[in-house]
Design an enzyme around this catalytic site. Structure first.
Site, PDB file in Angstrom:
ATOM      1  N   ALA A  51       0.736  -1.307   0.050  1.00  0.00           N
ATOM      2  CA  ALA A  51      -0.032   0.010   0.043  1.00  0.00           C
ATOM      3  C   ALA A  51       0.752   1.453   0.028  1.00  0.00           C
ATOM      4  CB  ALA A  51      -0.821  -0.011   1.027  1.00  0.00           C
ATOM      5  N   ASP A  52       2.152   1.176   0.461  1.00  0.00           N
ATOM      6  CA  ASP A  52       3.051   2.317   0.365  1.00  0.00           C
ATOM      7  C   ASP A  52       4.387   2.202   0.187  1.00  0.00           C
ATOM      8  OD1 ASP A  52       3.739   4.724   1.017  1.00  0.00           O
ATOM      9  OD2 ASP A  52       3.985   4.626   3.100  1.00  0.00           O
ATOM     10  N   LEU A  53       4.465   1.775  -1.030  1.00  0.00           N
ATOM     11  CA  LEU A  53       5.799   1.193  -1.823  1.00  0.00           C
ATOM     12  C   LEU A  53       6.670   2.620  -1.952  1.00  0.00           C
ATOM     13  CD1 LEU A  53       7.543  -1.149  -2.474  1.00  0.00           C
ATOM     14  CD2 LEU A  53       6.917  -0.785  -4.649  1.00  0.00           C
TER      15      LEU A  53
END
Length: 252
Positions: A177-179
């Site tokens: 979700a937050d690469l």
């Protein structure tokens, strides 16, 4: 504490240890009988706890002591909603608790051999009938640094290797979700992904779109850290990473 074993195979499945009606611990079997609620209080660790100083929102601590090397992270909100409630979330059901969801996902990915830190324990506490706060403890990746600290000095061959690692996650259907460049750790020639809050395993529906979106997110974070003067070097590295992701051979 009252132990509730939700596992048909205690060697691979986590266990839930209930502590009253307003809180719960989820503990990896490798740490059975060791984890207590005090583990989630950075102050209880004294000088063995120090804040993580890169990325994040000031809500994580390295714990080094008592033959442990772990990371404690509290769940915090960002953006405008944090002004209303920085650390509380709406409680619907236990399976939706963010710390528990991340713990279980990490457990699955580690069992699949993907490069992620092993989860140690997760906890939530009910603050009211409708709100909870949560924390997670994971094993620390020794001698590692965030990609943000290394990406301009990394050899191109490592960028190609990073592309292959990211492809492994995407082929397994893992949508991070937050690469960003703080959630990828570099350990020598190896890479690990961390912080899987709100991440999940997805099917093939819309796969091309979400895979591109996660890579675009990584590129934006790298671009922000690189600054205008290093955009040319970043572009070369980004092309090499994408070649690795696409399975193309590396050429220096």
């Amino acid at each position: 504490m009252t132990q509730q074993n939700h596992s048909s195979d205690a060697k691979t499945e986590p266990e839930i240890y209930m502590s009253g009606s307003d809180s719960a611990l989820l503990v990896h079997p490798d740490y059975r009988g060791q984890v207590t609620s005090s583990w989630f209080d950075p102050g209880a660790w004294g000088g063995y706890a120090r804040p993580v100083d890169s990325g994040g929102r000031g809500n994580a601590w390295f714990i080094d002591g008592y033959q442990l090397a772990v990371v404690l992270r509290e769940y915090r909100r960002g953006g405008l909603i944090a002004r209303l409630s920085e650390a509380s979330y709406l409680f619907l059901r236990e399976s939706d608790v963010r710390a528990f969801a991340e713990f279980r996902l990490l457990n699955v990915l580690a069992d699949q051999g993907l490069p992620v830190p092993k989860p140690v324990a997760a906890r939530y506490q009910r603050k009211s009938p409708f709100l909870y706060c949560a924390s997670i403890i994971i094993e620390r990746i020794a001698d590692s640094v965030p990609l943000a600290d290394r990406f301009l000095s990394m050899e191109l061959g490592l960028w190609h290797r990073l592309g292959r690692v990211l492809r492994r996650f995407h082929d397994a259907g893992v949508m991070h979700a937050d690469l960003n460049c703080y959630n990828i750790l570099v350990q020598g020639d190896d890479f690990y992904l961390i912080d899987f809050d709100k991440s999940r395993i997805r099917g093939e529906s819309g796969a091309a779109r979400w895979k591109k979106s996660t890579l675009d997110r990584l590129y934006r974070s790298l671009k922000k850290v690189a600054g205008k003067q290093e955009q040319g070097r970043l572009e070369t590295r980004w092309v090499t990473m994408n070649n690795g992701y696409d399975g193309k051979p590396f050429s220096d």
